[in-house]
Design a protein around this motif. Structure first.
Motif, PDB file in Angstrom:
ATOM      1  N   TYR A 174       4.102  32.487  36.658  1.00  0.00           N
ATOM      2  CA  TYR A 174       4.533  32.580  35.267  1.00  0.00           C
ATOM      3  C   TYR A 174       5.733  33.532  35.195  1.00  0.00           C
ATOM      4  N   TYR A 175       6.436  33.501  34.080  1.00  0.00           N
ATOM      5  CA  TYR A 175       7.534  34.452  33.918  1.00  0.00           C
ATOM      6  C   TYR A 175       7.894  34.599  32.443  1.00  0.00           C
ATOM      7  N   ALA A 176       8.581  35.694  32.161  1.00  0.00           N
ATOM      8  CA  ALA A 176       9.227  35.902  30.859  1.00  0.00           C
ATOM      9  C   ALA A 176      10.661  36.300  31.160  1.00  0.00           C
ATOM     10  N   LEU A 177      11.603  35.658  30.492  1.00  0.00           N
ATOM     11  CA  LEU A 177      13.026  35.886  30.735  1.00  0.00           C
ATOM     12  C   LEU A 177      13.678  36.375  29.456  1.00  0.00           C
ATOM     13  N   LEU A 178      14.528  37.402  29.604  1.00  0.00           N
ATOM     14  CA  LEU A 178      15.287  37.939  28.482  1.00  0.00           C
ATOM     15  C   LEU A 178      16.766  37.892  28.813  1.00  0.00           C
ATOM     16  N   ARG A 179      17.529  37.280  27.929  1.00  0.00           N
ATOM     17  CA  ARG A 179      18.986  37.301  28.043  1.00  0.00           C
ATOM     18  C   ARG A 179      19.503  38.036  26.812  1.00  0.00           C
ATOM     19  N   ARG A 180      19.961  39.262  27.049  1.00  0.00           N
ATOM     20  CA  ARG A 180      20.533  40.044  25.961  1.00  0.00           C
ATOM     21  C   ARG A 180      21.957  39.581  25.721  1.00  0.00           C
ATOM     22  N   ALA A 181      22.347  39.495  24.465  1.00  0.00           N
ATOM     23  CA  ALA A 181      23.674  38.977  24.122  1.00  0.00           C
ATOM     24  C   ALA A 181      24.790  39.845  24.672  1.00  0.00           C
ATOM     25  N   ASN A 182      24.539  41.140  24.834  1.00  0.00           N
ATOM     26  CA  ASN A 182      25.583  42.055  25.276  1.00  0.00           C
ATOM     27  C   ASN A 182      25.425  42.473  26.742  1.00  0.00           C
ATOM     28  N   ALA A 183      24.699  41.701  27.525  1.00  0.00           N
ATOM     29  CA  ALA A 183      24.412  42.078  28.908  1.00  0.00           C
ATOM     30  C   ALA A 183      25.355  41.429  29.914  1.00  0.00           C
ATOM     31  N   GLY A 184      26.391  40.784  29.454  1.00  0.00           N
ATOM     32  CA  GLY A 184      27.375  40.208  30.367  1.00  0.00           C
ATOM     33  C   GLY A 184      26.833  39.118  31.268  1.00  0.00           C
ATOM     34  N   GLY A 185      25.927  38.326  30.778  1.00  0.00           N
ATOM     35  CA  GLY A 185      25.395  37.213  31.563  1.00  0.00           C
ATOM     36  C   GLY A 185      24.220  37.580  32.459  1.00  0.00           C
ATOM     37  N   ARG A 186      23.839  38.861  32.509  1.00  0.00           N
ATOM     38  CA  ARG A 186      22.698  39.267  33.335  1.00  0.00           C
ATOM     39  C   ARG A 186      21.396  38.897  32.622  1.00  0.00           C
ATOM     40  N   LEU A 187      20.398  38.529  33.407  1.00  0.00           N
ATOM     41  CA  LEU A 187      19.090  38.161  32.877  1.00  0.00           C
ATOM     42  C   LEU A 187      18.047  39.151  33.377  1.00  0.00           C
ATOM     43  N   ALA A 188      17.160  39.569  32.499  1.00  0.00           N
ATOM     44  CA  ALA A 188      16.003  40.377  32.898  1.00  0.00           C
ATOM     45  C   ALA A 188      14.822  39.422  32.980  1.00  0.00           C
ATOM     46  N   VAL A 189      14.105  39.444  34.101  1.00  0.00           N
ATOM     47  CA  VAL A 189      12.982  38.520  34.286  1.00  0.00           C
ATOM     48  C   VAL A 189      11.760  39.291  34.763  1.00  0.00           C
ATOM     49  N   TRP A 190      10.635  39.032  34.120  1.00  0.00           N
ATOM     50  CA  TRP A 190       9.361  39.582  34.548  1.00  0.00           C
ATOM     51  C   TRP A 190       8.599  38.436  35.212  1.00  0.00           C
ATOM     52  N   PHE A 191       8.366  38.552  36.531  1.00  0.00           N
ATOM     53  CA  PHE A 191       7.639  37.526  37.272  1.00  0.00           C
ATOM     54  C   PHE A 191       6.156  37.933  37.324  1.00  0.00           C
ATOM     55  N   VAL A 192       5.282  36.988  37.001  1.00  0.00           N
ATOM     56  CA  VAL A 192       3.842  37.254  36.933  1.00  0.00           C
ATOM     57  C   VAL A 192       3.114  36.162  37.699  1.00  0.00           C
ATOM     58  N   ASP A 193       2.183  36.564  38.556  1.00  0.00           N
ATOM     59  CA  ASP A 193       1.360  35.595  39.278  1.00  0.00           C
ATOM     60  C   ASP A 193      -0.020  35.483  38.637  1.00  0.00           C
ATOM     61  N   LEU A 194      -0.761  34.492  39.079  1.00  0.00           N
ATOM     62  CA  LEU A 194      -2.045  34.151  38.469  1.00  0.00           C
ATOM     63  C   LEU A 194      -2.993  35.352  38.394  1.00  0.00           C
ATOM     64  N   ARG A 195      -2.995  36.196  39.405  1.00  0.00           N
ATOM     65  CA  ARG A 195      -3.927  37.315  39.434  1.00  0.00           C
ATOM     66  C   ARG A 195      -3.372  38.604  38.843  1.00  0.00           C
ATOM     67  N   ASP A 196      -2.182  38.527  38.262  1.00  0.00           N
ATOM     68  CA  ASP A 196      -1.568  39.694  37.629  1.00  0.00           C
ATOM     69  C   ASP A 196      -1.918  39.738  36.143  1.00  0.00           C
ATOM     70  N   THR A 197      -1.953  40.958  35.604  1.00  0.00           N
ATOM     71  CA  THR A 197      -2.084  41.069  34.148  1.00  0.00           C
ATOM     72  C   THR A 197      -0.758  40.716  33.513  1.00  0.00           C
ATOM     73  N   LEU A 198      -0.799  40.248  32.297  1.00  0.00           N
ATOM     74  CA  LEU A 198       0.431  39.884  31.601  1.00  0.00           C
ATOM     75  C   LEU A 198       1.057  41.122  30.985  1.00  0.00           C
TER      76      LEU A 198
END
Length: 198
Positions: A174-198
């Motif tokens: 699973y994942y959650a992705l954030l693209r901030r408008a002022n981040a110059g095209g960089r993406l922040a991504v939180w990668f989560v596996d089945l046994r991880d807490t969200l």
């Protein structure tokens, strides 16, 4: 609810037939939590994207018909017998019926003063991830469009099945992705596996 043995996402909730209900409830819950945090300067809205399904869409991304109207025959009010019906016998359908459109909900956050769209939040659905399906094409087109604006973009994928965008493909369950408008095209991504807490 029954306690899940999984610390994060319950994989049984990923079943396509039940996902619309899970999606609907998650969108509502996320909206309620956000309203408390962003008021009074911002408003949170649940919006809906509607697109038609066709023969090219995978069967698992189609939804069965849900009736908008039920017809019920009641006994006559005077206690007498109902008049005999002369209606013809309906034909038997061989093909299963599928809803010709899919409704996909997402969240938007607007500046209350300027009414400017500040953030779009997408909770990914099976029809957003079905290779070559209209839902995937429209989702990716919207994603690309928003990436070229001053609007923040958040996408949350709690489904292991289906196709993902290249930058997050094959990296976690699973994942959650954030693209901030002022981040110059960089993406922040939180990668989560089945046994991880969200």
């Amino acid at each position: 609810t029954v306690d899940s043995p999984f610390p994060g996402m319950d994989p049984y909730l990923e079943e396509p037939g039940g996902w619309p209900s899970v999606h609907h409830r998650l969108i509502g819950t996320i909206s309620d939590l956000l309203v408390e945090q962003v008021a009074p300067h911002y408003s949170v809205q649940i919006e809906e994207r509607v697109y038609l399904t066709d023969d090219d869409d995978a069967p698992e991304t189609r939804q069965r018909f849900a009736p908008n109207l039920y017809l019920v025959q009641h006994a006559p009010a005077n206690g007498g017998r109902a008049a005999a019906s002369s209606a013809a016998t309906p034909a038997t359908l061989i093909e299963p019926l599928f809803e010709p459109e899919t409704r996909d909900r997402f969240l938007t956050i607007h500046d209350r003063r300027s009414r400017e769209l500040v953030t779009t939040i997408e909770l990914i659905s099976p029809w957003n991830k079905a290779r070559g399906a209209r839902g995937q094409k429209e989702f990716l087109a919207k994603r690309e469009l928003v990436f070229g604006t001053r609007t923040h973009w958040i996408e949350i994928d709690l489904l292991r099945a289906g196709e993902r965008p290249d930058e997050v493909a094959g990296k976690s369950d699973y994942y959650a992705l954030l693209r901030r408008a002022n981040a110059g095209g960089r993406l922040a991504v939180w990668f989560v596996d089945l046994r991880d807490t969200l």
